[in-house]
Design an enzyme around this catalytic site. Sequence first.
Site, PDB file in Angstrom:
ATOM      1  N   ARG A 265     -51.515 -33.721 -47.126  1.00  0.00           N
ATOM      2  CA  ARG A 265     -52.737 -33.817 -47.911  1.00  0.00           C
ATOM      3  C   ARG A 265     -52.651 -35.024 -48.848  1.00  0.00           C
ATOM      4  O   ARG A 265     -51.571 -35.344 -49.367  1.00  0.00           O
ATOM      5  CB  ARG A 265     -52.854 -32.533 -48.738  1.00  0.00           C
TER       6      ARG A 265
ATOM      7  N   THR B 196     -64.530 -33.723 -40.779  1.00  0.00           N
ATOM      8  CA  THR B 196     -63.112 -33.393 -40.658  1.00  0.00           C
ATOM      9  C   THR B 196     -62.918 -33.183 -39.170  1.00  0.00           C
ATOM     10  O   THR B 196     -63.897 -33.101 -38.434  1.00  0.00           O
ATOM     11  CB  THR B 196     -62.840 -32.068 -41.403  1.00  0.00           C
TER      12      THR B 196
ATOM     13  N   ASN C 246     -62.607 -36.094 -45.508  1.00  0.00           N
ATOM     14  CA  ASN C 246     -63.583 -35.296 -46.237  1.00  0.00           C
ATOM     15  C   ASN C 246     -64.988 -35.537 -45.720  1.00  0.00           C
ATOM     16  O   ASN C 246     -65.406 -34.926 -44.757  1.00  0.00           O
ATOM     17  CB  ASN C 246     -63.477 -35.495 -47.751  1.00  0.00           C
TER      18      ASN C 246
ATOM     19  N   GLU D 109     -61.598 -37.688 -50.618  1.00  0.00           N
ATOM     20  CA  GLU D 109     -61.028 -36.349 -50.839  1.00  0.00           C
ATOM     21  C   GLU D 109     -61.006 -35.941 -52.312  1.00  0.00           C
ATOM     22  O   GLU D 109     -60.854 -34.759 -52.622  1.00  0.00           O
ATOM     23  CB  GLU D 109     -59.596 -36.329 -50.282  1.00  0.00           C
TER      24      GLU D 109
ATOM     25  N   ASP E 183     -62.764 -32.933 -53.536  1.00  0.00           N
ATOM     26  CA  ASP E 183     -62.242 -31.565 -53.339  1.00  0.00           C
ATOM     27  C   ASP E 183     -61.575 -31.020 -54.604  1.00  0.00           C
ATOM     28  O   ASP E 183     -61.307 -29.827 -54.707  1.00  0.00           O
ATOM     29  CB  ASP E 183     -61.246 -31.519 -52.175  1.00  0.00           C
TER      30      ASP E 183
ATOM     31  N   SER F 114     -57.761 -27.453 -50.674  1.00  0.00           N
ATOM     32  CA  SER F 114     -58.450 -27.622 -49.391  1.00  0.00           C
ATOM     33  C   SER F 114     -58.872 -26.263 -48.838  1.00  0.00           C
ATOM     34  O   SER F 114     -58.285 -25.240 -49.177  1.00  0.00           O
ATOM     35  CB  SER F 114     -57.492 -28.291 -48.403  1.00  0.00           C
ATOM     36  N   SER F 115     -59.867 -26.287 -47.964  1.00  0.00           N
ATOM     37  CA  SER F 115     -60.247 -25.066 -47.245  1.00  0.00           C
ATOM     38  C   SER F 115     -59.671 -25.058 -45.830  1.00  0.00           C
ATOM     39  O   SER F 115     -59.913 -24.119 -45.071  1.00  0.00           O
ATOM     40  CB  SER F 115     -61.775 -24.971 -47.136  1.00  0.00           C
TER      41      SER F 115
ATOM     42  N   GLY G  44     -65.685 -27.882 -43.986  1.00  0.00           N
ATOM     43  CA  GLY G  44     -65.532 -27.637 -45.418  1.00  0.00           C
ATOM     44  C   GLY G  44     -65.242 -26.182 -45.707  1.00  0.00           C
ATOM     45  O   GLY G  44     -64.370 -25.562 -45.084  1.00  0.00           O
TER      46      GLY G  44
END
Length: 570
Positions: free
Chosen positions: A98, A374, A394, A413, A416, A445-446, A470
């Site tokens: 990430r 994504t 993102n 990103e 987020d 993050s999801s 997302g």
Amino acid sequence: MSYRIRSLMTALLMVLLPQVVLAASAPAVRGSGGAISSEHPEATRAGLEILQKGGNAVDAAVATALTLAVVYPEAGNLGGGGFAVVRMDGKITTLDFREVAPARATSDMYLGEDGEPISEASRVGPLAAGVPGSPTGLWELHRKHGRLPWAQVVEPARSLADGGFIVDKHLHRAIASKEEIFSRFPETAAVWLPGGKPPSVGSRMKLPDLAAALRGYAEKGPTAITTGAVAEAVERVSRRHGGILTADDLAAYKAAWREPIRFQAFGWEIASMPLPASGGIILGESLGLLERLGWQAQERYGARRRHLLIEVLRQSFADRFLMGDPTTTAVQPQDLLSDEALEERFKRIRPGQARSSEDLYPTAALVGVESHDTTHLSTVDAEGNLVALTTTINGLFGSCLYVPGAGFFLNNEMDDFAAAPGRPNMFGLVQGEANKVRPGRRMLSSMSPTIAWRSTAEGEEAVALGGRGGSRIPTNTLQVLLNIIADGDPLQSALDRPRLHHQWLPDIVQVEPDTLAPETRAALETMGHGFEVTSGTAKIEAVRRLPDGRVEAGTDPRVRATGAVLQPEL
Ligand code: DON
């Protein structure tokens, strides 16, 4: 049957007979020797080529991801980050690559002097960019688990960037949708708006800067990108447009191997991504609650099942409010996944009545949600090793700032993070203190790359899956997983079935067309649930290993995606 024919038939059936699709769909592509599911045919082809040359599931996943960075610049990337769950020789690991906030990031960098959010600052241009994690992450994945030489794994992507690839209608449309923003950045426009317009469908796109960066990457590994001329090019373009990203930020980036979130549900072992991805905890909490609520005993399309699912998602997403980078999170996985925690939350769910989201954790009201991008890929090889890998910049084309001399888009990103306290982000998510912008920390993050497996009398079966979309990623991954592990669906029908989404706030259930029969919806409305019909839900890609050792690739019919197996059954 080829994927194209199969997806055409599915689309036709969906138009003509929506109720029939709920019950039956065309099968996944099946065969032996390994399987790939990704969002671009060239990327799937690159993964297959690597399997063919003797690569394992990790080699194939890395080659697929790098190819996506060339042919699917909307989401595939070197300028972003991601997560991978790997099951290799029966052992599970996860890699966190990430992005992190740059060293000069501050918690109020997206707020003006009046305390109001600065328009677009966390979404467009260099201030929106976190420090890319993909160059280090994809290399590290291969270093630990790859089998083929590194340069061979990079080669399919390099040769496509060098020789060019054909612009399809998806890429053309995606660029056209961003034409105005691209034209704000001369560096982006020079490559992606040739002659001032999006490249036409059928034209050949060559990316010489990216080809050169990939050549260096193949020879030297990530330092070819995180140091030297490429890193300096990133700093230069960022500075020119008022950003804070530096070459030192790139050089300091580290990917992290992390223990997976592990749990059992419906007789399956499940391993998913831990923080800073919230997906694994959301899946563990949701599945733990659904088992306690007697999910399997409820009528499949009845109002009670839908009600329970919505309440469980409301709860899991409310708990997401407490999460952030592993070092700043206000809640540890165990606080939500222990028997006590699940029992306590289970008791709060009322059998026939919707709760109010505001009562779970009080917070601000919400506004709309924008478009995003994504991409997820899943691979399995002949030995049964699996990879679930989700990667993102993102938004569609990330920050929309393209780096000349590097050949990639910078992500956006930073959105987020809880960029503006109390305000929803691009996905309508309201996030807490734990996810405040802090230099060097990872934004929550999801993403939910996940691997599930179980032993059967005939042998072990396993699934690798995940998706994009997302905040909808964990809710949709959960429903596909439930279709497989609780209801025994074949892979492709598990992906085809309509899905719903609830994320605590806004307190509304998003449903795809045909998700609910009118009488079910009426019953749910009586319980207090509100609905919005949407076609914009997450897209899930999955592969499966069957107990007899055969493999399958399933794709989400909601997008252009390709599944392929090395030796297909006719
Ligand atoms: O990490 C996250 O949760 C988001 N950056 C994911 C973005 C996304 O899935 C957009 N996709 N369609």
